[in-house]
Design a protein around this motif. Structure first.
Motif, PDB file in Angstrom:
ATOM      1  N   PRO A   1      51.116  55.798  71.697  1.00 54.03           N
ATOM      2  CA  PRO A   1      50.988  54.419  72.503  1.00 54.03           C
ATOM      3  C   PRO A   1      50.823  53.320  71.241  1.00 54.03           C
ATOM      4  O   PRO A   1      51.159  53.555  69.872  1.00 54.03           O
ATOM      5  CB  PRO A   1      49.351  55.367  72.061  1.00 54.03           C
ATOM      6  N   THR A   2      51.142  52.070  71.971  1.00 57.73           N
ATOM      7  CA  THR A   2      52.064  50.741  70.654  1.00 57.73           C
ATOM      8  C   THR A   2      50.597  50.403  70.176  1.00 57.73           C
ATOM      9  O   THR A   2      49.458  49.515  71.073  1.00 57.73           O
ATOM     10  CB  THR A   2      52.793  50.258  71.349  1.00 57.73           C
ATOM     11  N   TRP A   3      50.308  49.879  68.855  1.00 56.68           N
ATOM     12  CA  TRP A   3      48.920  48.647  68.735  1.00 56.68           C
ATOM     13  C   TRP A   3      50.004  47.575  68.129  1.00 56.68           C
ATOM     14  O   TRP A   3      51.368  47.440  67.851  1.00 56.68           O
ATOM     15  CB  TRP A   3      47.861  49.409  67.289  1.00 56.68           C
ATOM     16  N   LYS A   4      49.664  46.066  68.257  1.00 55.04           N
ATOM     17  CA  LYS A   4      50.187  44.785  67.946  1.00 55.04           C
ATOM     18  C   LYS A   4      49.176  44.431  67.499  1.00 55.04           C
ATOM     19  O   LYS A   4      48.367  44.196  66.782  1.00 55.04           O
ATOM     20  CB  LYS A   4      50.537  44.628  69.246  1.00 55.04           C
ATOM     21  N   LEU A   5      50.348  43.833  65.931  1.00 56.74           N
ATOM     22  CA  LEU A   5      49.240  43.004  64.880  1.00 56.74           C
ATOM     23  C   LEU A   5      49.825  41.469  64.999  1.00 56.74           C
ATOM     24  O   LEU A   5      50.833  41.142  65.118  1.00 56.74           O
ATOM     25  CB  LEU A   5      49.887  43.566  63.543  1.00 56.74           C
ATOM     26  N   ASP A   6      48.374  40.590  65.436  1.00 60.08           N
ATOM     27  CA  ASP A   6      49.411  39.559  66.551  1.00 60.08           C
ATOM     28  C   ASP A   6      48.545  38.560  64.316  1.00 60.08           C
ATOM     29  O   ASP A   6      47.562  38.440  64.666  1.00 60.08           O
ATOM     30  CB  ASP A   6      47.864  38.879  66.934  1.00 60.08           C
ATOM     31  N   ARG A   7      49.812  38.451  64.472  1.00 59.58           N
ATOM     32  CA  ARG A   7      49.900  37.200  62.512  1.00 59.58           C
ATOM     33  C   ARG A   7      48.769  36.629  62.910  1.00 59.58           C
ATOM     34  O   ARG A   7      47.991  35.931  61.623  1.00 59.58           O
ATOM     35  CB  ARG A   7      50.776  36.939  62.033  1.00 59.58           C
ATOM     36  N   ARG A   8      48.884  35.511  64.313  1.00 61.15           N
ATOM     37  CA  ARG A   8      48.704  33.683  64.336  1.00 61.15           C
ATOM     38  C   ARG A   8      47.502  33.978  64.197  1.00 61.15           C
ATOM     39  O   ARG A   8      46.442  33.146  63.752  1.00 61.15           O
ATOM     40  CB  ARG A   8      49.553  33.165  65.387  1.00 61.15           C
ATOM     41  N   ALA A   9      46.864  35.287  65.204  1.00 62.79           N
ATOM     42  CA  ALA A   9      45.355  35.228  65.647  1.00 62.79           C
ATOM     43  C   ALA A   9      45.184  36.045  64.678  1.00 62.79           C
ATOM     44  O   ALA A   9      43.635  35.895  65.079  1.00 62.79           O
ATOM     45  CB  ALA A   9      45.136  35.447  66.723  1.00 62.79           C
ATOM     46  N   HIS A  10      45.514  36.898  63.389  1.00 66.65           N
ATOM     47  CA  HIS A  10      44.797  37.417  62.597  1.00 66.65           C
ATOM     48  C   HIS A  10      43.764  38.226  63.373  1.00 66.65           C
ATOM     49  O   HIS A  10      42.963  39.163  62.754  1.00 66.65           O
ATOM     50  CB  HIS A  10      43.754  37.041  61.959  1.00 66.65           C
ATOM     51  N   SER A  11      44.860  39.423  63.941  1.00 65.38           N
ATOM     52  CA  SER A  11      43.884  40.401  64.589  1.00 65.38           C
ATOM     53  C   SER A  11      44.849  41.740  65.021  1.00 65.38           C
ATOM     54  O   SER A  11      45.820  41.621  65.224  1.00 65.38           O
ATOM     55  CB  SER A  11      43.162  39.576  66.191  1.00 65.38           C
ATOM     56  N   LEU A  12      43.919  42.688  65.498  1.00 67.87           N
ATOM     57  CA  LEU A  12      45.076  43.958  65.554  1.00 67.87           C
ATOM     58  C   LEU A  12      44.508  44.557  67.229  1.00 67.87           C
ATOM     59  O   LEU A  12      43.279  44.141  67.536  1.00 67.87           O
ATOM     60  CB  LEU A  12      44.731  45.242  64.915  1.00 67.87           C
ATOM     61  N   ILE A  13      45.485  44.583  68.023  1.00 70.99           N
ATOM     62  CA  ILE A  13      45.573  44.664  69.523  1.00 70.99           C
ATOM     63  C   ILE A  13      45.729  45.859  69.309  1.00 70.99           C
ATOM     64  O   ILE A  13      46.871  46.834  69.917  1.00 70.99           O
ATOM     65  CB  ILE A  13      46.335  43.957  70.214  1.00 70.99           C
ATOM     66  N   ALA A  14      45.094  46.748  70.261  1.00 74.64           N
ATOM     67  CA  ALA A  14      44.907  48.210  69.986  1.00 74.64           C
ATOM     68  C   ALA A  14      45.577  48.765  71.486  1.00 74.64           C
ATOM     69  O   ALA A  14      46.007  47.088  72.657  1.00 74.64           O
ATOM     70  CB  ALA A  14      43.232  48.835  70.351  1.00 74.64           C
ATOM     71  N   PRO A  15      45.879  49.434  72.148  1.00 73.59           N
ATOM     72  CA  PRO A  15      46.503  50.085  73.381  1.00 73.59           C
ATOM     73  C   PRO A  15      45.904  49.741  74.323  1.00 73.59           C
ATOM     74  O   PRO A  15      46.260  49.351  75.290  1.00 73.59           O
ATOM     75  CB  PRO A  15      46.788  51.576  73.212  1.00 73.59           C
TER      76      PRO A  15
ATOM     77  N   ALA B   1      40.241  54.282  71.861  1.00 68.88           N
ATOM     78  CA  ALA B   1      41.318  54.923  71.565  1.00 68.88           C
ATOM     79  C   ALA B   1      41.626  55.640  69.745  1.00 68.88           C
ATOM     80  O   ALA B   1      40.289  55.187  69.538  1.00 68.88           O
ATOM     81  CB  ALA B   1      42.160  53.734  71.483  1.00 68.88           C
ATOM     82  N   LEU B   2      41.341  56.146  70.061  1.00 67.84           N
ATOM     83  CA  LEU B   2      41.894  57.475  68.464  1.00 67.84           C
ATOM     84  C   LEU B   2      42.057  56.138  67.448  1.00 67.84           C
ATOM     85  O   LEU B   2      43.504  55.273  67.945  1.00 67.84           O
ATOM     86  CB  LEU B   2      43.232  57.992  68.833  1.00 67.84           C
ATOM     87  N   VAL B   3      42.078  56.706  66.790  1.00 65.18           N
ATOM     88  CA  VAL B   3      41.905  55.446  65.142  1.00 65.18           C
ATOM     89  C   VAL B   3      42.858  55.945  64.413  1.00 65.18           C
ATOM     90  O   VAL B   3      43.274  56.763  64.007  1.00 65.18           O
ATOM     91  CB  VAL B   3      40.587  54.779  65.096  1.00 65.18           C
ATOM     92  N   PRO B   4      44.390  55.350  64.289  1.00 61.84           N
ATOM     93  CA  PRO B   4      45.437  56.515  63.731  1.00 61.84           C
ATOM     94  C   PRO B   4      45.482  55.966  62.130  1.00 61.84           C
ATOM     95  O   PRO B   4      46.056  56.202  61.081  1.00 61.84           O
ATOM     96  CB  PRO B   4      46.573  55.667  64.315  1.00 61.84           C
ATOM     97  N   LEU B   5      44.731  54.818  61.881  1.00 62.29           N
ATOM     98  CA  LEU B   5      44.750  54.394  60.280  1.00 62.29           C
ATOM     99  C   LEU B   5      43.645  56.036  59.521  1.00 62.29           C
ATOM    100  O   LEU B   5      42.738  56.247  59.635  1.00 62.29           O
ATOM    101  CB  LEU B   5      43.838  53.717  60.140  1.00 62.29           C
ATOM    102  N   GLN B   6      44.732  56.713  58.501  1.00 62.57           N
ATOM    103  CA  GLN B   6      44.543  57.966  58.298  1.00 62.57           C
ATOM    104  C   GLN B   6      44.557  58.251  57.074  1.00 62.57           C
ATOM    105  O   GLN B   6      45.372  57.826  56.573  1.00 62.57           O
ATOM    106  CB  GLN B   6      45.280  58.925  58.455  1.00 62.57           C
ATOM    107  N   SER B   7      43.756  58.965  56.107  1.00 61.42           N
ATOM    108  CA  SER B   7      44.278  59.034  54.804  1.00 61.42           C
ATOM    109  C   SER B   7      45.541  60.034  54.711  1.00 61.42           C
ATOM    110  O   SER B   7      45.265  60.860  55.383  1.00 61.42           O
ATOM    111  CB  SER B   7      42.861  59.189  53.525  1.00 61.42           C
TER     112      SER B   7
END
Length: 227
Positions: free
Chosen positions: A129-143, A206-212
């Protein structure tokens, strides 16, 4: 096909002693946790390749443990339990387990179940799955299209993961990018990561891919594109 590492969560001393020995003989590195909260408090709680869980546990109940694991990792989860409630199978599978085995069970059956889940998981990893970072809108878009609003700090943090392209980002580098280089404690960074992860969890299933990564830093384990 067997996992390299496995967390065995069960408070039955004799059972875990002999099962862990059997699994190690198959070449699996096994860590035993007799309390579910001991697992969750472990720095590498979400880094295991596989989880083998009982349901009646000290700490949080096994079904709730599965729900937590499923939000943080794609690793296989097999339940081996003697709980006899009529709806236990439905509870376990709805929580996100891959398979349920009722005690008593032969150790070879456990190994076969682990292997089957691993094989199925390997076949399903072709599409990421692809996540998108929208810099202009300051948002993270989930799959699934859900947008998670980001603060300036969150945006800078996500830029670190964009640059890393799936590799682990050391804590020191993140602190430098956030303008917090030289801080003696990483508590502030841990809090930032925790808050962002919780916002993502609340916004999307969606599964959160941010992991330590214990003792190293953090990784975004999914394709991340920025525009």
């Amino acid at each position: 096909m067997l996992p390299k590492t496995l967390a065995l969560v069960d408070d039955d001393d004799e059972y875990t002693e002999f099962l862990s020995q059997h699994l190690r003989e198959q070449g699996i590195e096994v860590s035993v946790f007799q309390d579910s909260t001991d697992l969750l408090a472990d720095p590498g709680a979400y880094e295991y390749n596989f989880y083998l869980c009982d349901l009646s546990l000290p700490g949080i109940d096994g079904v709730d443990l599965i729900k937590v694991l499923r939000r943080r990792t794609e690793a296989g989860v097999v339940v081996v339990s003697g709980r006899l409630a009529p709806d236990v199978f439905k509870q376990v599978m709805t929580a996100g387990a891959d398979m349920y085995l009722a005690k008593p069970v032969q150790f070879d059956q456990v190994v076969l179940a682990i292997s089957a889940v691993q094989r199925r998981a390997g076949a399903g990893q072709a599409s990421t799955p692809t996540w998108k970072l929208d810099r202009r809108a300051h948002s993270l878009i989930a799959p699934d299209g859900v947008q998670i609003e980001l603060s300036e700090t969150d945006l800078a943090l996500m830029e670190c993961f964009v640059d890393a392209a799936g590799e682990v980002v050391p804590r020191e580098l993140i602190l430098r990018k956030l303008g917090k280089e030289g801080e003696s404690s990483t508590d502030g960074l841990n809090a930032t990561i925790y808050r962002l992860r919780r916002r993502i969890e609340k916004a999307t299933p969606a599964l959160v891919p941010l992991q330590s990564k214990s003792g190293v830093g953090y990784v975004f384990k999914a394709e991340l594109k920025a525009h």
